[in-house]
Design an enzyme around this catalytic site. Structure first.
Site, PDB file in Angstrom:
ATOM      1  N   LYS A  91       5.122   8.195  -5.862  1.00  0.00           N
ATOM      2  CA  LYS A  91       4.049   7.681  -4.987  1.00  0.00           C
ATOM      3  C   LYS A  91       4.452   7.777  -3.519  1.00  0.00           C
ATOM      4  O   LYS A  91       3.694   8.267  -2.676  1.00  0.00           O
ATOM      5  CB  LYS A  91       3.730   6.197  -5.311  1.00  0.00           C
ATOM      6  CG  LYS A  91       3.377   5.924  -6.756  1.00  0.00           C
ATOM      7  CD  LYS A  91       3.084   4.454  -6.991  1.00  0.00           C
ATOM      8  CE  LYS A  91       4.254   3.522  -6.779  1.00  0.00           C
ATOM      9  NZ  LYS A  91       5.363   3.696  -7.746  1.00  0.00           N
ATOM     10  N   ARG A 117      -0.926  -4.072  -7.365  1.00  0.00           N
ATOM     11  CA  ARG A 117      -0.038  -3.959  -8.529  1.00  0.00           C
ATOM     12  C   ARG A 117      -0.440  -4.870  -9.662  1.00  0.00           C
ATOM     13  O   ARG A 117       0.241  -4.916 -10.675  1.00  0.00           O
ATOM     14  CB  ARG A 117       1.365  -4.350  -8.111  1.00  0.00           C
ATOM     15  CG  ARG A 117       2.135  -3.219  -7.523  1.00  0.00           C
ATOM     16  CD  ARG A 117       3.401  -3.792  -6.989  1.00  0.00           C
ATOM     17  NE  ARG A 117       4.544  -3.183  -7.584  1.00  0.00           N
ATOM     18  CZ  ARG A 117       5.240  -2.239  -6.963  1.00  0.00           C
ATOM     19  NH1 ARG A 117       4.878  -1.789  -5.802  1.00  0.00           N
ATOM     20  NH2 ARG A 117       6.304  -1.755  -7.528  1.00  0.00           N
ATOM     21  N   ARG A 155      17.802   8.565  -6.936  1.00  0.00           N
ATOM     22  CA  ARG A 155      17.231   8.415  -5.586  1.00  0.00           C
ATOM     23  C   ARG A 155      18.284   7.906  -4.596  1.00  0.00           C
ATOM     24  O   ARG A 155      19.028   6.980  -4.867  1.00  0.00           O
ATOM     25  CB  ARG A 155      16.058   7.436  -5.602  1.00  0.00           C
ATOM     26  CG  ARG A 155      15.545   7.138  -4.175  1.00  0.00           C
ATOM     27  CD  ARG A 155      14.235   6.424  -4.136  1.00  0.00           C
ATOM     28  NE  ARG A 155      14.170   5.310  -5.039  1.00  0.00           N
ATOM     29  CZ  ARG A 155      13.032   4.728  -5.422  1.00  0.00           C
ATOM     30  NH1 ARG A 155      11.881   5.178  -4.974  1.00  0.00           N
ATOM     31  NH2 ARG A 155      13.050   3.711  -6.247  1.00  0.00           N
ATOM     32  N   ARG A 201      19.136   2.354  -3.335  1.00  0.00           N
ATOM     33  CA  ARG A 201      18.384   1.105  -3.200  1.00  0.00           C
ATOM     34  C   ARG A 201      18.953   0.063  -4.151  1.00  0.00           C
ATOM     35  O   ARG A 201      19.334   0.391  -5.272  1.00  0.00           O
ATOM     36  CB  ARG A 201      16.914   1.375  -3.562  1.00  0.00           C
ATOM     37  CG  ARG A 201      15.972   1.235  -2.381  1.00  0.00           C
ATOM     38  CD  ARG A 201      14.612   1.754  -2.658  1.00  0.00           C
ATOM     39  NE  ARG A 201      13.871   1.027  -3.693  1.00  0.00           N
ATOM     40  CZ  ARG A 201      12.603   1.270  -4.014  1.00  0.00           C
ATOM     41  NH1 ARG A 201      11.950   2.215  -3.368  1.00  0.00           N
ATOM     42  NH2 ARG A 201      11.993   0.596  -4.949  1.00  0.00           N
ATOM     43  N   ARG A 253      11.736  -3.379 -13.857  1.00  0.00           N
ATOM     44  CA  ARG A 253      10.622  -2.878 -13.030  1.00  0.00           C
ATOM     45  C   ARG A 253       9.631  -2.098 -13.894  1.00  0.00           C
ATOM     46  O   ARG A 253       8.418  -2.205 -13.707  1.00  0.00           O
ATOM     47  CB  ARG A 253      11.159  -1.990 -11.902  1.00  0.00           C
ATOM     48  CG  ARG A 253      11.830  -2.809 -10.798  1.00  0.00           C
ATOM     49  CD  ARG A 253      12.678  -1.945  -9.900  1.00  0.00           C
ATOM     50  NE  ARG A 253      11.932  -0.909  -9.237  1.00  0.00           N
ATOM     51  CZ  ARG A 253      12.480   0.230  -8.781  1.00  0.00           C
ATOM     52  NH1 ARG A 253      13.764   0.449  -8.910  1.00  0.00           N
ATOM     53  NH2 ARG A 253      11.734   1.112  -8.172  1.00  0.00           N
TER      54      ARG A 253
HETATM   55  P1  AP5 Z   1       9.517   8.013  -4.889  1.00  0.00           P
HETATM   56  O1  AP5 Z   1       8.501   8.824  -4.202  1.00  0.00           O
HETATM   57  O2  AP5 Z   1      10.431   7.169  -4.076  1.00  0.00           O
HETATM   58  O3  AP5 Z   1       8.836   7.186  -6.087  1.00  0.00           O
HETATM   59  P2  AP5 Z   1       7.888   5.921  -6.044  1.00  0.00           P
HETATM   60  O4  AP5 Z   1       6.815   6.115  -7.052  1.00  0.00           O
HETATM   61  O5  AP5 Z   1       7.479   5.615  -4.640  1.00  0.00           O
HETATM   62  O6  AP5 Z   1       8.902   4.861  -6.630  1.00  0.00           O
HETATM   63  P3  AP5 Z   1       9.324   3.409  -6.147  1.00  0.00           P
HETATM   64  O7  AP5 Z   1      10.537   3.085  -6.969  1.00  0.00           O
HETATM   65  O8  AP5 Z   1       9.473   3.309  -4.664  1.00  0.00           O
HETATM   66  O9  AP5 Z   1       8.137   2.570  -6.611  1.00  0.00           O
HETATM   67  P4  AP5 Z   1       8.133   1.100  -6.902  1.00  0.00           P
HETATM   68  O10 AP5 Z   1       6.702   0.887  -7.101  1.00  0.00           O
HETATM   69  O11 AP5 Z   1       9.005   0.604  -7.990  1.00  0.00           O
HETATM   70  O12 AP5 Z   1       8.861   0.463  -5.616  1.00  0.00           O
HETATM   71  P5  AP5 Z   1       8.287  -0.231  -4.318  1.00  0.00           P
HETATM   72  O13 AP5 Z   1       9.122   0.166  -3.191  1.00  0.00           O
HETATM   73  O14 AP5 Z   1       6.816  -0.095  -4.232  1.00  0.00           O
HETATM   74  O15 AP5 Z   1      10.418   9.029  -5.777  1.00  0.00           O
HETATM   75  C1  AP5 Z   1      11.505   8.556  -6.544  1.00  0.00           C
HETATM   76  C2  AP5 Z   1      12.636   9.602  -6.498  1.00  0.00           C
HETATM   77  O16 AP5 Z   1      12.187  10.802  -7.120  1.00  0.00           O
HETATM   78  C3  AP5 Z   1      13.072  10.012  -5.077  1.00  0.00           C
HETATM   79  O17 AP5 Z   1      14.461  10.263  -5.113  1.00  0.00           O
HETATM   80  C4  AP5 Z   1      12.298  11.324  -4.806  1.00  0.00           C
HETATM   81  O18 AP5 Z   1      13.028  12.167  -3.933  1.00  0.00           O
HETATM   82  C5  AP5 Z   1      12.214  11.904  -6.219  1.00  0.00           C
HETATM   83  N1  AP5 Z   1      10.992  12.666  -6.444  1.00  0.00           N
HETATM   84  C6  AP5 Z   1       9.713  12.283  -6.133  1.00  0.00           C
HETATM   85  N2  AP5 Z   1       8.835  13.217  -6.544  1.00  0.00           N
HETATM   86  C7  AP5 Z   1       9.572  14.211  -7.134  1.00  0.00           C
HETATM   87  C8  AP5 Z   1       9.237  15.453  -7.751  1.00  0.00           C
HETATM   88  N3  AP5 Z   1       7.954  15.853  -7.856  1.00  0.00           N
HETATM   89  N4  AP5 Z   1      10.246  16.218  -8.237  1.00  0.00           N
HETATM   90  C9  AP5 Z   1      11.547  15.816  -8.149  1.00  0.00           C
HETATM   91  N5  AP5 Z   1      11.928  14.663  -7.566  1.00  0.00           N
HETATM   92  C10 AP5 Z   1      10.945  13.860  -7.067  1.00  0.00           C
HETATM   93  O19 AP5 Z   1       8.555  -1.775  -4.671  1.00  0.00           O
HETATM   94  C11 AP5 Z   1       9.850  -2.333  -4.712  1.00  0.00           C
HETATM   95  C12 AP5 Z   1       9.748  -3.828  -4.994  1.00  0.00           C
HETATM   96  O20 AP5 Z   1       9.021  -4.487  -3.934  1.00  0.00           O
HETATM   97  C13 AP5 Z   1       8.988  -4.225  -6.271  1.00  0.00           C
HETATM   98  O21 AP5 Z   1       9.812  -4.175  -7.429  1.00  0.00           O
HETATM   99  C14 AP5 Z   1       8.509  -5.633  -5.922  1.00  0.00           C
HETATM  100  O22 AP5 Z   1       9.547  -6.574  -6.064  1.00  0.00           O
HETATM  101  C15 AP5 Z   1       8.161  -5.513  -4.450  1.00  0.00           C
HETATM  102  N6  AP5 Z   1       6.761  -5.119  -4.219  1.00  0.00           N
HETATM  103  C16 AP5 Z   1       6.310  -3.954  -3.657  1.00  0.00           C
HETATM  104  N7  AP5 Z   1       4.984  -3.939  -3.611  1.00  0.00           N
HETATM  105  C17 AP5 Z   1       4.560  -5.100  -4.156  1.00  0.00           C
HETATM  106  C18 AP5 Z   1       3.276  -5.652  -4.417  1.00  0.00           C
HETATM  107  N8  AP5 Z   1       2.147  -4.993  -4.111  1.00  0.00           N
HETATM  108  N9  AP5 Z   1       3.228  -6.877  -4.992  1.00  0.00           N
HETATM  109  C19 AP5 Z   1       4.336  -7.568  -5.295  1.00  0.00           C
HETATM  110  N10 AP5 Z   1       5.577  -7.096  -5.092  1.00  0.00           N
HETATM  111  C20 AP5 Z   1       5.697  -5.869  -4.529  1.00  0.00           C
END
Ligand code: AP5
Length: 226
Positions: free
Chosen positions: A13, A88, A127, A160, A171
């Site tokens: 994402k 979410r 990552r 991270r 997660r």
């Molecule tokens: P990446 O693009 O970073 O993936 P992502 O889907 O953004 O994954 P996240 O882990 O960031 O999502 P998340 O929802 O768990 O975390 P968030 O930060 O929102 O890609 C991942 C890896 O793959 C990278 O190394 C990239 O280079 C690689 N990659 C990507 N595409 C690729 C491809 N096509 N081919 C090869 N490699 C590829 O949330 C973190 C925490 O914050 C949550 O657990 C929660 O505690 C809190 N939080 C965030 N939002 C909320 C909310 N709305 N409500 C409550 N708590 C929240």
């Protein structure tokens, strides 16, 4: 365009939202990035979010709603945005609808990034973020030249805190329990666009822009289909 990116942790994402921002100017609004910044800055909000984030649980709906309201109202989001990691759960989806209604706008699409579990695990465990440039890389998938560029610039490859295996497991469970029901929610509203997100970054990006009718913006080429 006003887009929600839906998908499991590691589905890509953030990577695709950042690219849409770079190429079309719709700001990427990532609740995860906003929360990590608050934690790093040691703000009150950051201190109250940290325990939930470290455990791979969701931070309270009210905290993220406050952040989202403020961010969506910023001038650079007036012409569109890509929401990355919000909403979410059902309550957040309803909160978002209310906030958008209040300012007289609506979502155009919810893009579901569909990826197999084994790929998700490799993306998450591999990552790394470059400490110098902030670029998100992956020790399994990034081109060696991108990794070398970070190291040459004097950067370190940082993992991270929540990308440790035990936290990843939680997660993914939280995603299944709380976020997956939003697939049905957006499908009923006719907004869901499902993308096979298991190819390379460029390939997935092309699929998304095709699906959204954006065309692909490359240096020297006109944007079509907007
Ligand atoms: P990446 O693009 O970073 O993936 P992502 O889907 O953004 O994954 P996240 O882990 O960031 O999502 P998340 O929802 O768990 O975390 P968030 O930060 O929102 O890609 C991942 C890896 O793959 C990278 O190394 C990239 O280079 C690689 N990659 C990507 N595409 C690729 C491809 N096509 N081919 C090869 N490699 C590829 O949330 C973190 C925490 O914050 C949550 O657990 C929660 O505690 C809190 N939080 C965030 N939002 C909320 C909310 N709305 N409500 C409550 N708590 C929240």
């Amino acid at each position: 365009m006003r887009i929600v990116m839906l998908g499991a942790p590691g589905s890509g994402k953030g990577t695709q939202a950042k690219r849409l921002e770079n190429e079309y100017g719709f700001p990427q609004i990532s609740t995860g990035d906003l929360l990590r910044k608050a934690v790093a800055d040691g703000t009150r909000l950051g201190r109250s979010a940290k325990a939930a984030m470290d455990a791979g649980e969701l931070v309270s709906d009210d905290i993220v709603l406050g952040m989202i309201k403020e961010r969506i109202a910023a001038p650079d989001a007036a012409a569109g945005f890509v929401l990355d990691g919000y909403p979410r759960n059902r309550r957040q989806a309803e909160d978002l609808e209310r906030v958008l209604q209040e300012i007289g706008i609506a979502l155009d699409a919810a893009v579901l990034m569909d990826v197999d579990m084994d790929i998700l695990m490799r993306r998450l465990t591999g990552r790394r973020t470059c400490s110098k440039t902030g670029k998100v890389l992956n020790v399994h998938f990034s081109a060696q030249e991108d990794i070398d560029a970070c190291l040459r610039a004097g950067g370190e490859l940082l993992q991270r805190d929540d990308d440790k295996e035990e936290t990843i497991k939680n997660r993914l469970e939280v995603y299944e329990r709380q976020t997956q029901p939003l697939i049905e929610h957006y499908s009923r509203k006719g907004l869901l666009r499902k993308v096979a997100a298991d190819g390379g970054v460029d390939e997935v990006y092309r699929r998304i822009t095709d699906l959204l009718g954006l065309g692909s913006r490359r240096p020297g080429s006109a944007v079509t289909g907007r």
